[in-house]
Design an enzyme around this catalytic site. Structure first.
Site, mmCIF file in Angstrom:
data_model
loop_
_atom_site.group_PDB
_atom_site.id
_atom_site.type_symbol
_atom_site.label_atom_id
_atom_site.label_comp_id
_atom_site.label_asym_id
_atom_site.label_seq_id
_atom_site.Cartn_x
_atom_site.Cartn_y
_atom_site.Cartn_z
ATOM 1 N N HIS A 1 -8.694 0.122 9.907
ATOM 2 C CA HIS A 1 -7.366 0.288 10.482
ATOM 3 C C HIS A 1 -7.441 -0.079 11.956
ATOM 4 O O HIS A 1 -8.205 0.515 12.713
ATOM 5 C CB HIS A 1 -6.882 1.734 10.304
ATOM 6 C CG HIS A 1 -6.658 2.094 8.865
ATOM 7 N ND1 HIS A 1 -6.186 3.333 8.471
ATOM 8 C CD2 HIS A 1 -6.828 1.380 7.722
ATOM 9 C CE1 HIS A 1 -6.085 3.354 7.148
ATOM 10 N NE2 HIS A 1 -6.472 2.179 6.678
ATOM 11 N N ASN B 1 -7.111 8.111 2.602
ATOM 12 C CA ASN B 1 -6.732 7.549 3.893
ATOM 13 C C ASN B 1 -7.538 8.164 5.032
ATOM 14 O O ASN B 1 -7.683 9.386 5.122
ATOM 15 C CB ASN B 1 -5.236 7.811 4.142
ATOM 16 C CG ASN B 1 -4.741 7.164 5.424
ATOM 17 O OD1 ASN B 1 -4.689 5.938 5.527
ATOM 18 N ND2 ASN B 1 -4.399 7.973 6.423
ATOM 19 N N GLU B 2 -8.099 7.305 5.887
ATOM 20 C CA GLU B 2 -8.767 7.727 7.129
ATOM 21 C C GLU B 2 -9.534 9.036 6.939
ATOM 22 O O GLU B 2 -9.226 10.058 7.566
ATOM 23 C CB GLU B 2 -7.728 7.839 8.244
ATOM 24 C CG GLU B 2 -7.000 6.527 8.489
ATOM 25 C CD GLU B 2 -5.919 6.584 9.561
ATOM 26 O OE1 GLU B 2 -5.723 7.659 10.161
ATOM 27 O OE2 GLU B 2 -5.273 5.541 9.805
ATOM 28 N N TRP C 1 1.304 -1.420 9.044
ATOM 29 C CA TRP C 1 1.931 -0.093 9.025
ATOM 30 C C TRP C 1 3.190 -0.149 9.872
ATOM 31 O O TRP C 1 3.116 -0.504 11.040
ATOM 32 C CB TRP C 1 0.978 0.958 9.591
ATOM 33 C CG TRP C 1 1.543 2.333 9.413
ATOM 34 C CD1 TRP C 1 2.447 2.961 10.233
ATOM 35 C CD2 TRP C 1 1.285 3.238 8.327
ATOM 36 N NE1 TRP C 1 2.781 4.194 9.735
ATOM 37 C CE2 TRP C 1 2.074 4.393 8.560
ATOM 38 C CE3 TRP C 1 0.475 3.186 7.187
ATOM 39 C CZ2 TRP C 1 2.061 5.476 7.694
ATOM 40 C CZ3 TRP C 1 0.467 4.271 6.338
ATOM 41 C CH2 TRP C 1 1.249 5.406 6.592
ATOM 42 N N ARG D 1 0.875 -1.181 0.000
ATOM 43 C CA ARG D 1 0.000 0.000 0.000
ATOM 44 C C ARG D 1 0.907 1.225 0.000
ATOM 45 O O ARG D 1 1.742 1.393 0.900
ATOM 46 C CB ARG D 1 -0.925 -0.010 1.216
ATOM 47 C CG ARG D 1 -1.919 1.170 1.284
ATOM 48 C CD ARG D 1 -2.901 0.943 2.423
ATOM 49 N NE ARG D 1 -3.889 2.002 2.553
ATOM 50 C CZ ARG D 1 -3.882 2.938 3.502
ATOM 51 N NH1 ARG D 1 -2.899 2.966 4.406
ATOM 52 N NH2 ARG D 1 -4.838 3.836 3.569
ATOM 53 N N GLU E 1 -4.485 -1.173 7.706
ATOM 54 C CA GLU E 1 -3.369 -0.769 8.553
ATOM 55 C C GLU E 1 -3.546 -1.429 9.910
ATOM 56 O O GLU E 1 -4.667 -1.614 10.383
ATOM 57 C CB GLU E 1 -3.324 0.747 8.787
ATOM 58 C CG GLU E 1 -2.920 1.599 7.627
ATOM 59 C CD GLU E 1 -2.759 3.072 8.044
ATOM 60 O OE1 GLU E 1 -2.597 3.348 9.258
ATOM 61 O OE2 GLU E 1 -2.818 3.930 7.158
ATOM 62 N N TYR F 1 -5.862 -0.248 15.423
ATOM 63 C CA TYR F 1 -4.879 0.175 16.421
ATOM 64 C C TYR F 1 -5.481 -0.046 17.807
ATOM 65 O O TYR F 1 -6.028 -1.118 18.072
ATOM 66 C CB TYR F 1 -4.445 1.616 16.151
ATOM 67 C CG TYR F 1 -3.659 1.763 14.854
ATOM 68 C CD1 TYR F 1 -2.360 1.274 14.746
ATOM 69 C CD2 TYR F 1 -4.227 2.363 13.731
ATOM 70 C CE1 TYR F 1 -1.637 1.386 13.551
ATOM 71 C CE2 TYR F 1 -3.517 2.478 12.540
ATOM 72 C CZ TYR F 1 -2.217 1.991 12.458
ATOM 73 O OH TYR F 1 -1.512 2.100 11.295
#
Length: 337
Positions: free
Chosen positions: A232, A165-166, A290, A88, A261, A234
């Site tokens: 993503h 992105n995001e 990531w 990516r 991610e 996290y």
């Protein structure tokens, strides 16, 4: 991931709504034939498949091309040598960072192909829109893709267009659904036949369930029925149950989802990377960690390679490339190569 600013989601940890898991998927509009003939990488029955119908499961990492253009040639070769089948690539529309022009985008695609990597291209300037100063809209990102379209035409077997992105932070994220539908429509009207990827709001983590709850309507809005959802993971995903339930919310509806991610640690909490790797392997879902190298000091622990050196992998790099359910163990090269 915003490499320059560590995003804190501590205020929203624990607020993710329970996710209903359906044991047997019911027939879904996702299975309806696309209006356009499938071209290259595409969605079929909730899975990502290649032009020939072969299942394709992304196994790779993110590379921050827009900030490290001189590192890309070697980085892609090194990422491939460690077993990845996908990369990516961070690009900029020019709204926040130096614009990656048509020639540069074309060169990135050529290098991905030379290294037999599927290329997921993303515009990073949308990161945290509504909360992050200077962030731009998904519509603006769509305009950028249209401006570099000549570099992408005919590359549908090799390229996935990750629109932005995001694309929303923790403010105004209720607009994600309409904004995402609008960007998809703009690209389809402009003649893009590529698989499109859309990131979740809330800095990509969707703690509000906005993408989860509206994914079906977004997918159905795409005349090609060729949109992939990217979460993503996290600190919001710090337990195996949260990882499992979120992914099940998509697979139970036969909607395509990847972990676009994730990391082994973050300022907003401690993601359960073992669960992410295991649960995606069990379901045959893609993941893109990531990131390769070059993170700013506040999130430098997310570097997989010290100083872009494949022979100096960090603990995180060793885990994702060489660990259980990692890239070397589970990656399969795209059949197009």
């Amino acid at each position: 991931m915003n490499m320059r600013i560590a995003v804190t989601a501590a205020a929203v940890l624990g607020l993710m709504a329970p996710l209903a898991v359906t044991a047997q998927a019911a027939p879904s509009p996702s299975d309806a034939p696309a209006r356009a003939a499938a071209t290259g990488l595409h969605v079929s029955g909730g899975r990502i498949v290649e032009r020939d119908g072969s299942d394709f499961v992304m196994r790779g990492v993110n590379h921050a091309h827009t900030w490290y253009t001189s590192r890309t040639t070697q980085s892609l070769a090194d990422i491939k040598s460690l077993g990845a089948n996908t990369v990516r690539v961070v690009l900029s529309s020019g709204d926040r960072w130096t614009r990656n022009d048509t020639a540069d985008v074309g060169n990135v695609v050529r290098q991905c192909k030379q290294n037999k990597l599927i290329c997921v291209l993303e515009v990073h300037d949308t990161t945290g829109y509504g909360e992050q100063s200077g962030a731009t809209t998904l519509s603006r990102a769509a305009d950028y893709w249209i401006s570099v379209k000549s570099a992408l035409d005919g590359q549908e077997d090799y390229v996935v267009v990750n629109i932005g992105n995001e694309p929303h932070g923790n403010n105004g994220y209720a607009q994600w659904t309409d904004d995402t539908k609008g960007a998809i429509a703009e690209l389809r009207t402009a003649g893009f036949d590529h698989a499109l990827m859309v990131d979740a709001p809330n800095w990509g983590q969707d703690w509000s369930g906005t993408m989860r709850d509206n994914a079906q309507s977004v997918f159905d809005s795409d005349p090609d029925r060729n949109t992939i959802f990217s979460i993503h993971m996290y600190g919001v995903y710090d337990t195996a149950a949260e990882v499992r339930d979120y992914l099940n919310a998509f697979t139970s509806k036969r909607l395509p989802v990847v972990v676009g991610e994730f990391g082994h640690n973050h300022s907003d909490g401690d993601p359960d990377e073992d669960a992410i790797l295991a649960e995606t392997r069990t379901r045959g879902l893609g993941y893109l960690g990531w990131s390769w190298s070059g993170n700013s000091s506040d999130v430098g622990y997310l570097d997989m390679a010290n100083g872009f050196d494949k022979n100096a992998l960090t603990g995180w790099g060793e885990r994702i490339f060489n660990g259980t359910d990692g890239i070397r163990q589970t990656s399969r090269e795209a059949s197009v190569y």
